[in-house]
Scaffold this motif. Structure first.
Motif, PDB file in Angstrom:
ATOM      1  N   UNK A 190       0.829  -1.210   0.000  1.00 33.51           N
ATOM      2  CA  UNK A 190       0.000   0.000   0.000  1.00 33.51           C
ATOM      3  C   UNK A 190       0.865   1.262   0.000  1.00 33.51           C
ATOM      4  N   UNK A 191       2.141   1.080  -0.275  1.00 35.95           N
ATOM      5  CA  UNK A 191       3.104   2.170  -0.366  1.00 35.95           C
ATOM      6  C   UNK A 191       3.337   2.844   0.991  1.00 35.95           C
ATOM      7  N   UNK A 192       3.147   2.081   2.070  1.00 37.66           N
ATOM      8  CA  UNK A 192       3.396   2.591   3.419  1.00 37.66           C
ATOM      9  C   UNK A 192       4.834   2.247   3.809  1.00 37.66           C
ATOM     10  N   UNK A 193       5.538   3.209   4.382  1.00 40.39           N
ATOM     11  CA  UNK A 193       6.912   2.971   4.829  1.00 40.39           C
ATOM     12  C   UNK A 193       6.877   2.310   6.200  1.00 40.39           C
ATOM     13  N   UNK A 194       8.044   2.225   6.820  1.00 35.60           N
ATOM     14  CA  UNK A 194       8.095   1.607   8.149  1.00 35.60           C
ATOM     15  C   UNK A 194       7.396   2.472   9.206  1.00 35.60           C
ATOM     16  N   UNK A 195       7.051   3.711   8.866  1.00 42.42           N
ATOM     17  CA  UNK A 195       6.247   4.569   9.752  1.00 42.42           C
ATOM     18  C   UNK A 195       4.846   4.646   9.143  1.00 42.42           C
ATOM     19  N   UNK A 196       3.808   4.157   9.871  1.00 41.65           N
ATOM     20  CA  UNK A 196       2.458   4.091   9.281  1.00 41.65           C
ATOM     21  C   UNK A 196       1.910   5.443   8.827  1.00 41.65           C
ATOM     22  N   UNK A 197       2.431   6.551   9.365  1.00 40.64           N
ATOM     23  CA  UNK A 197       1.943   7.867   8.944  1.00 40.64           C
ATOM     24  C   UNK A 197       2.628   8.355   7.678  1.00 40.64           C
ATOM     25  N   UNK A 198       3.647   7.631   7.227  1.00 41.69           N
ATOM     26  CA  UNK A 198       4.426   8.095   6.081  1.00 41.69           C
ATOM     27  C   UNK A 198       4.314   7.100   4.913  1.00 41.69           C
ATOM     28  N   UNK A 199       3.949   7.659   3.754  1.00 44.68           N
ATOM     29  CA  UNK A 199       3.881   6.854   2.531  1.00 44.68           C
ATOM     30  C   UNK A 199       5.017   7.310   1.618  1.00 44.68           C
TER      31      UNK A 199
END
Lengths: 830, 118
Positions: free
Chosen positions: A279-288
């Motif tokens: 879903x293009x989410x990085x290791x920080x859920x608030x950051x894509x």
């Protein structure tokens, strides 16, 4: 530097909407925003930071801007009005320097702090600069943004020389643009083939030829050593082989790296790219993150198409209807006007993969599709890319192509034709006046009549009505007509070179000369090879034929040679090599013998043996020791004995009139002279000479390829002998009175054999095939023939008589002798 | 910590159409191939027929022809092609950012077998 520009919403934090901050005003960032807006326009209040002081434009269209085919306005994707209408705040010319994940803010270079609920990183990629001296000089540019294009245009206005480092997609587009703008362009490419990631050797060759015909200089296999400076500005590029190319501007287009610095500094998980999930989410859920800066399932993309798929998945997730991105199959088209080139998927072949190749030399077309498990897995098209999107579609959908397999290569129109999917049926459906052979203007009716009239093989059709006798591109059609007309009664024609071609050795040799073909990929293209890069039978044959046809001009292709000729030694069953230094006419001396003895001891050679050709053979030498062995032998004055080659092996002699009570002539002296004349020459197969000083024939001259038997009145010259599997005594060719005549006939006969025999055909089977009379006619019908052939042989020899051992001993091709590395597991480290 | 993948150096050490060797102390020598299509493969450097050094053969497509008796070996599967039968072990390989990596356990697998036997 331009002052930051701001468009749009003056009151970004207003309302209860979530704040979405986008870092990167490029294609990925803006596309993601567009996708989100399309799904839920009211959901986010959006701000976009851009490093470039301008609105979003289509980066992949920079090439046409450089080429003068488009203006900047033509490639703008989102105008200032778009930002305004959608209430998007654009902060351009003010790059983000830091992400503070604890406070959920980004900090821009101007000091501006912007809070976010969700952050999208779309920083794209940075051009890779090769770290050579001078890479930071003024006049060295990359090809990434509009500023780069402006610098190139400014340089082009002044004219002069441009060097583009990198023969990939971007580099070639830059070169094309600069060339159109009037600069003299040289492309420097490290690999032997242009665009090697997308193209196979055959298509890469066609592309290179086309670009060269447009005036570009293409240097492949060229490694940049440094960028040369003059008066504080770039002045040229120096290659590792010492060549220097003048340059007023140098464009570095060797590749891109995902721009991950910002994400890394913020502590996000980063490998080559910023790690994202489906879903293009990085290791920080608030950051894509999205675009060229990300790494998804192990892959980083540098093309535009995957970006659209990524943005869809991202927007689905950001609007609470997650779908997921599963990776992309990519395709490539080169944006150089007038060159049609397409590649997609995997063309590495592999287990169960089958290549289908079609070449049409007359129209400059090369097509190759790769089928595996009844599915299309890859395609390379050059010259005719009309079916590119159809192939790409089949590839992406993974459709079963078994029903249309035989017609697949002919394209959509043909393959989708239902009953016509069988190529024979398609040919059968052609009308009688349909033209089959364009070169010779032969219609289908004529070909069928010829076949019905008794021509039962491809060769017979070629000789009787000329269909497919010239360029050969209609060979497949003629074969179909043979099949339709005769069923299983087709006779096979003369032996073809190998399964990669329908041409015989003679045809290939003739066409190389007629069409002036001067490189292996060129022969394969022009003669419609059915494989992309040949096989272990045709590659060495073509290499020899070209070497023989174009002495001094053709550059030997080492990778098309058998191991012995590549290593200049004979491989043995245990993988070690045997080394045979040359001893002219079988003569040696204490210095040479001492050097050989020293080598045997120094390198622990387990065996030394006298060969049948009167030489000493040193066994058990490791490939990594070969250059040192050769250096030691060279130091004693010895050169390569070519005991490993399809070439002149040895001249065996008896002692002759100098010592022997029966000797009639100086057979040793003549043997030495013959060997000095013929050594180093490449031949269709190995070639042995002997000189006997009297008819007792102690040197066994009557089982050699060329044998001299001395008699009181002169020299009997014999040819076509063989002592191998099938013993054959020589035929007497002629008798001559002087040594010089014997030498001239030897040179002429050798050249006739070199020019006419098939590769891997010894003189004995050659003479049995063509007849001794044919050889005699070739040598003696024209009184000038011997002189002409001998002159051609001697001309060729001036390029061949160069000791290959000396070059290797001096360090050339060192990688052929060295291991890549050595693995020493810990317990073996001591 | 020892990673799963063994970095054996940059891809430009092997020209297309060529192969280079990697001896393994206490184990089987490995041949690393670079095809004309710019693919990389690794096999144990021994033809299944008579143990010829495959690294010295002519590479065409994704096939290498053994220099000793012209057996054609698939670089992808290690299997002999055509009418010949036999198979040579392959070593999983990946290329990342211009460097070649071999799966460590496959590189040392042979060595372990040898050590056990000894």
């Amino acid at each position: 530097m331009n002052a930051p520009m701001t468009f749009g919403n003056d009151n970004p934090g207003s309302g209860t909407r979530e704040r979405l901050v986008v870092i990167g005003n490029g294609m990925a960032g803006c596309r993601a925003v567009e996708e989100i807006l399309a799904r839920d326009p009211g959901r986010y209040s959006i701000a976009i930071f851009g490093a470039e002081p301008r609105v979003n434009y289509n980066r992949i269209m920079l090439s046409p801007v450089l080429a003068g085919e488009k203006a900047f306005d033509d490639i703008v994707i989102n105008t200032a009005e778009w930002y305004e209408e959608n209430g998007i705040e654009l902060i351009s010319g003010d790059p983000v320097d830091q992400i503070d994940r604890a406070t959920q803010t980004v900090i821009a270079r101007s000091g501006r702090v912007e809070p976010y609920d969700r952050l999208l990183i779309a920083t794209g990629s940075d051009p890779f600069i090769i770290p050579v001296p001078g890479s930071k000089l003024p006049g060295v540019v990359t090809f990434r943004d509009l500023d780069d294009v402006d610098k190139m245009l400014a340089a082009a206005d002044k004219g002069g020389n441009a060097v583009v480092i990198g023969g990939g997609l971007l580099g070639l587009e830059a070169a094309h643009g600069l060339n159109l703008r009037g600069m003299a362009v040289t492309v420097i490419h490290l690999m032997p083939t242009l665009m090697e990631r997308q193209l196979d050797e055959a298509a890469g060759y066609l592309l290179k030829t086309e670009l060269e015909s447009r005036g570009q200089v293409i240097l492949t296999g060229a490694d940049t050593a440094e960028i040369v400076e003059k008066d504080g500005h770039v002045a040229g590029v120096k290659l590792k082989d010492g060549r220097e190319i003048p340059a007023d501007i140098v464009v570095m287009a060797v590749g891109i790296r995902p721009a991950t610095a910002l994400a890394k500094a913020a502590g996000l998980e980063v490998e080559r790219g910023i790690m994202v999930d489906d879903h293009m989410i990085t290791s920080d859920p608030a950051i894509m993150a999205v675009g060229e800066c990300v790494q998804h399932r192990g892959t980083c993309y540098g093309l535009v198409a995957p970006l659209w798929d990524m943005c869809r998945a991202l927007a689905d997730h950001a609007t609470d209807s997650p779908s997921g991105y599963e990776g992309s199959v990519t395709s490539t088209k080169l944006k150089v006007s007038g060159i049609d080139l397409f590649s997609a998927g995997d063309f590495s072949g592999g287990d169960g993969a089958e290549d289908i190749v079609m070449r049409d030399a007359a129209r400059g077309i090369y097509k190759r599709v790769i089928v595996k498990d009844d599915k299309l897995v890859g395609a390379v098209l050059y010259g005719d890319t009309a079916d590119g999107s159809w192939y790409f579609d089949l590839l992406k959908k993974g459709e079963d192509v078994s029903d249309i397999r035989d017609a697949l290569i002919f394209g959509q129109a043909f393959a989708s034709g239902g009953a016509l999917a069988d190529p024979n049926a398609a040919v059968a459906a052609l009308s009688d006046d349909a033209e089959i052979c364009g070169c010779n203007g032969v219609s289908k009716g004529t070909v069928v009549k010829t076949i019905q009239g008794g021509a039962c093989s491809l060769d017979a059709v070629r000789s009787q009505c000329k269909a497919s006798a010239s360029c050969g591109s209609c060979t497949g059609l003629v074969e179909s007509l043979l099949k339709i007309t005769l069923g299983d009664d087709i006779q096979s024609g003369p032996k073809t070179v190998c399964k990669c071609t329908s041409f015989s050795h003679d045809d290939v040799r003739r066409l190389i000369l007629e069409k002036e073909l001067k490189a292996i990929p060129q022969v394969m293209q022009e003669l419609h090879w059915t494989t992309p890069d040949g096989c272990s039978s045709c590659r060495p044959a073509l290499n020899y034929y070209l070497l023989c046809a174009w002495p001094g001009e053709y550059v030997d292709d080492q990778k098309s040679r058998f191991v012995n000729e590549r290593m200049h030694a004979n491989i043995q069953k245990d993988g070690t090599y045997s080394v045979v230094p040359r001893m002219w006419g079988g003569l040696t001396n204490p210095k040479e013998l001492r050097a050989i003895a020293d080598v045997v001891e120094k390198y622990n050679a387990p065996m030394v043996k006298v060969t049948g050709g009167q030489r000493l053979d040193i066994f058990g030498i490791k490939k990594e020791d070969l250059p040192a062995v050769w250096a030691d032998l060279n130091a004693a004055g010895m050169v390569s004995g070519h005991a490993y080659g399809k070439s002149l092996r040895t001249v065996k002699t008896c002692v002759g009139s100098e010592w022997c009570r029966f000797g009639t002539q100086d057979s040793t002296g003549l043997g030495v002279k013959l060997e000095q004349m013929t050594w180093g020459s490449w031949m269709p197969h190995k070639f042995k000479i002997a000189v006997s000083g009297c008819p007792r024939n102690c040197a066994e001259a009557t089982i050699k390829d060329f044998g001299v038997v001395c008699v009181d009145s002169g020299y009997e010259l014999h040819v076509g002998g063989n002592g191998g599997i099938k013993v054959r005594a020589t035929d007497l060719l002629c008798k001559v009175a002087t040594e010089q005549e014997a030498m001239d006939v030897c040179a002429a006969f050798t050249q006739l054999y070199r020019e006419q025999a098939w590769y891997l055909e010894r003189t004995a089977p050659w003479i049995e095939r063509v007849g001794l009379d044919h050889v005699k006619q070739g040598l003696f019908d024209d009184p000038e023939a011997v002189a002409k052939l001998a002159a051609r042989f001697r001309y060729s020899q001036q390029f061949m008589q160069d000791d290959p051992w000396a070059k290797r001993a001096a360090g050339e091709d060192a990688e052929l002798h060295q291991h890549l590395a050595e693995v020493r597991p810990l317990e073996f480290a001591q | 910590m020892i990673g799963d993948w063994l970095d054996i150096g940059p891809t430009d050490q092997i020209a297309p159409g060529n192969a280079r060797t990697l001896p393994v102390r206490g184990g089987e020598e490995i041949a690393v191939f670079h095809t004309m299509d710019n693919q990389f493969y690794a096999l144990v450097n021994k033809c299944p027929h008579k143990q010829g050094p495959l690294s010295q053969g002519i590479v065409h497509g994704n096939v290498v022809t053994c220099p000793l008796h012209n057996w054609n070996i698939s670089l992808k599967t290690g299997e002999a092609l055509g009418d010949d039968e036999g198979c040579v072990p392959t070593i999983p390989l990946k290329v990342d950012a211009g460097r070649i990596y071999l799966l460590r356990e496959a590189v040392v697998a042979k060595r372990a077998a040898v050590a056990k036997a000894a």
